[in-house]
Each structure stands twice: as C-alpha cells, then as structure tokens.
Design an enzyme around this catalytic site. Sequence first.
Site, PDB file in Angstrom:
ATOM      1  CG  ASP A 196      44.712  38.467  41.920  1.00 36.46           C
ATOM      2  OD1 ASP A 196      43.602  38.844  41.545  1.00 36.46           O
ATOM      3  OD2 ASP A 196      45.785  38.870  41.403  1.00 36.46           O
ATOM      4  CD  GLU A 247      49.492  23.791  60.344  1.00 40.14           C
ATOM      5  OE1 GLU A 247      49.858  24.758  61.053  1.00 40.14           O
ATOM      6  OE2 GLU A 247      50.201  23.316  59.437  1.00 40.14           O
TER       7      GLU A 247
HETATM    8  C1  GLC Z   1      42.668  39.740  39.131  1.00 39.53           C
HETATM    9  C2  GLC Z   1      42.043  40.908  39.849  1.00 39.53           C
HETATM   10  C3  GLC Z   1      42.280  42.137  39.040  1.00 39.53           C
HETATM   11  C4  GLC Z   1      43.770  42.356  38.918  1.00 39.53           C
HETATM   12  C5  GLC Z   1      44.459  41.131  38.329  1.00 39.53           C
HETATM   13  C6  GLC Z   1      45.939  41.188  38.508  1.00 39.53           C
HETATM   14  O1  GLC Z   1      42.043  39.451  37.941  1.00 39.53           O
HETATM   15  O2  GLC Z   1      40.693  40.670  40.102  1.00 39.53           O
HETATM   16  O3  GLC Z   1      41.651  43.268  39.568  1.00 39.53           O
HETATM   17  O4  GLC Z   1      44.022  43.459  38.101  1.00 39.53           O
HETATM   18  O5  GLC Z   1      44.025  39.957  38.959  1.00 39.53           O
HETATM   19  O6  GLC Z   1      46.271  41.036  39.852  1.00 39.53           O
END
Ligand code: GLC
Length: 537
Positions: A196, A247
């Site tokens: 993310d 790993e």
């Molecule tokens: C990313 C995710 C989104 C989330 C953001 C904060 O963009 O796809 O859904 O709100 O990160 O974590």
Amino acid sequence: MGGKVSWWRDAAIYQVYLRSFADGDGDGIGDIAGLESRLGYLRELGVDALWINPWYASPMNDGGYDVADYRAIDPSFGTLADAGRLIGAAHRFGLRIIVDLVPNHTSDRHPWFQQALRDGPGSPARERFHFRDETNNWQSRFGGPAWSQVEDSQWYLHLFDSSQPDLNWEHPEVRAEFRSILRFWLDRGVDGFRIDVAARLVKQAGLPDKRGRFDVVPTFADADEEPDKDRPEVHEIYRDWRLILGEYGPDRVFVGEIWVRDPDRFARYLRPDELHTAFNFEFLKCAWEAGAFRDVIDRTLATHAKVGAPPTWVLSNHDVTRHVTRYGRERSAFLKREHGVPTDLALGTRRARSAALLSMALPGGVYVYQGDELGLPEVFDLPDESREDPVFRRTGGLDLGRDGCRVPLPWGGDEPPFAFGEGGSWLPQPPEWRRLTAARQLGDTDSMLSLYRLALRIRRSEPALGDGEMRWLDGEPGVLAFERDPGFACVVNLTGHDVDLPEGTPLLASTRLDEAVAGRAKLPPDAAVWLRTPDRG
Ligand code: GLC
C-alpha cells in the site's frame, strides 16, 4: 501460457475487497468464510491469484487500511485460523493468495500510537511516528490538513485520515517490525504482498513545505517530485524486503501501489532486486481514445522492458470510479472522482467489454477488480448516512468518496442483498442489480461474466498470450490492432464507424459479429475481437 515463465509474469489476479465480496455469517459484512464458499466461482472464472484487501484487526475507519494489529484478523472477517484455512483451500483450488501490506501508517488504535500518546512529547514512543510542535503545509490525500493535534498540543502527520498516523521509516524499530510482519505471513503460506502507498513511506528530511496550490478534492494527477513521495531512500526498503522474500523461494511476489507518473521513476521500483510488479495506473487513467491508449501501451512496454519486469493492465480498483461508468462519459480520462456527470452506461458497458479483451491480450499480467466481471457500474445514490469512506467527510461531500465502487456483490436472487449473505449488506445495493447477479449472468452466454470466463480460459490456454512481445498492425487511426506470436491478433475499434477486420478467424468478440455481408465480419464501434491469424512462418 502455462508453465513457460514464473507464474506472476502473466497472472490474472482477482482483487477481493473482502467486506463486499461475500458474507458467510449473516452480519452484512463480507468475510473469510464467505470468500471460502466462493472459491469455486473464482476458479471457474479462470484467475490465477487473489489479492485480498487488508483483513487485519482494524477499527475500519478506512476500510481496514488503518491497521491496529498486523498479526491478527479482524473479528468481522474471522480468525487467524480461518485465514490459514483459506490460504490452504485457495491453494487446493489452484489460486495463489496475495495479502495487502500497509506500511505507511498504522491505525491510531495501534499499541505503538497509543503508547506514543501516553508517553508524551520527546518520548521514544513518539519517534516511531512524525510528531512535531509545528506543522507544515501538507494536505491529506483524503482532503484537509495532513496534521492533527493531540491533547498535549503536539501535532502528528497523517497523509490519509487522522486515524492513520504515518510511521517514521527512519526508525530502526519500524523497519524491524515490518521485516517480522513479512515473515509472519510468509510463514503462513501467502504467495505475496500488495504494498500500500509504496512510494510514500520515506519523507524528505525536515518535512519541508510543498509548493503550489492544493485542491480540496484529491486528484490522481499530483506531481511526482514531492517531499512525501518517491524519495530515493525508499528503494532501500524494497531491496531489503526482496532479500527476505527470496529466502522463501522464487514464487513469492511483491506488487506495488505506485502512483508515480514518470516512467523512469516508476521503473526504478521494478529493478530486479526490488518489487516484481506494480499496478499500471496510467492504463487505468487513460481516456477511451486510440492514440492515448497506444501511447500508454508503448510507454508501458518500453519502461518495463528496461528493467525486465512484466507490465500489468488495470482497469479498476477499490479507490476509483468503476470503468463501466468512466467509459460512459464524454470525458473518460480519469483524473479524479466526479459525480453528477452525464453517463451512458450502455456505452460504458460496451467499452468495458472491449477493454477487458484489450487488457487480457496485452503482454504481462492483468487485474480484475471484483464486480468488473459482472459489469457493475459505480453507485452514486447511496444514503449519506451509509457512507463510510473518510474522503466523503473530509471533503465535505465534494468528493462522494469510494463507497460507490465498494457496494457488496450481487450473487443471485431478485432482490437485495442478492445472496451476498443472509443479513443484508453494509452498503445498500441498487434494486436494478437483479439483472447483474452472477447467477443470472452465468445462464446468459452474452453476459459480461460469460465474456470474462471465456476470455480468461482462452488466455490461459493460448500460447501467444501472457508474457512476451506484441506488434502493432497497420490500420486506420482510431483502431488499436496488434499481433502476438504465434498467430493471434486483437483489434479494438475506437472510431465511430464499422471497420474491416484483418485476415483471421474470430476466437472471441465483445459483441456479436455480423458476417452476413460478403462473409467477412465488420467490427462495430467500441467493439473488440480476438482473432486466430494465418501462420506466416
Ligand atoms: C491506498 C489504498 C486506499 C487507502 C490508502 C491509505 O491508496 O488503496 O484504499 O485508503 O492507500 O491506506
């Protein structure tokens, strides 16, 4: 395809937004049991892997992207034992599992942040986050300022909601913790991680102000060179993680969420010792226009070739307006979420069918966001009180947020909750989705679901598809036509009139082709076709 190359170089990956996929316990919220009960559907759909949005313990202020415990499953989804069973069951169905890793921020309920609040200014616990006595001018990606104040009057940084404090990636404990979290899930058998906000973990030292003006409504067009984005030091983190993944053998992968537009900067994340793949958002954002698509495709291929990484083709996800809706609009390029814009859903659906064939015929991997295969449109008319996305609140409703692309799936039956579960659905489904249920579409050979199933099946067995090369065919402007060896062509008509097809036998078309005229089919506007072409060899 099958067996030629590493699985992830040409995988079809299905994105499961767990809360909205299928509800196994009747509380109106999708869960692991619901997903497990639908693994047969996913296998029959013909995908290779599932990417599951965050399933960790969370107050769900941002649909689970606010993690309170990275080693526990949220009770609304199930238990750690359920997750383990799901991973095993998916593997038996031939489906790999990619979990979502959220390293940029935690939840404000995470024990580290709670301790930071208790221990006060100057404490070691505060150093794991970005606490300051004064703020800078940064804005939250969800609207409003990126700083919130705590009781002792210090401020903390949050690039997203105020309930998502950003971690300080200069801190060795933060780095050590995420190494350990990676191992925790690798030991439980996951096949990879979707990372993310992968370009934003590291911030420029001193957190300097940004230049320029800010929009209240977040856009997907912000600059690459920002003090909170794409800092060179972020690559060290991925090099470190790649060693850990290594790993566990060659088959575990990273896919990065990287909203960086500059192709060379983007490609740096995909160097052989960093991430394996990343979402191609330039393709997602592209207008329904042949020239624009051709540019994006060429740029994508050239960029990825330089680092030897396979491209991915993405049409939608849980953060953007669904593409059936986007493609039904006069301005189909995606820069920000908009509502109240005239939309022709029949047109958008025709184009979405063609876009599916395009994305699956291009070299590399492809993503399917749950509901794409049912042709679901964006839902705009949700009651305000049912909306949960913090974007709605933080922009004062100027941006309706992302709930409209997260409405629970319609599986069957004639009325809500359309067999999503026994107990309603956390967001209301439009009654007209009775025409879009999976059960109904399975019985209709012309449906979006039938098209996806057939296309994914052909893609899997067709030696020309997946990883590899492509070649543009000459043709009139407005037509995207390319060949792949051996003996395969894809043609998409983005002109406003019928066009002639190149020589070949249609394998699959987004619409019925009328062959009555002189035995040679014409391709109507907004349609696409896959052809078996004569062997030139
Ligand atoms: C990313 C995710 C989104 C989330 C953001 C904060 O963009 O796809 O859904 O709100 O990160 O974590």
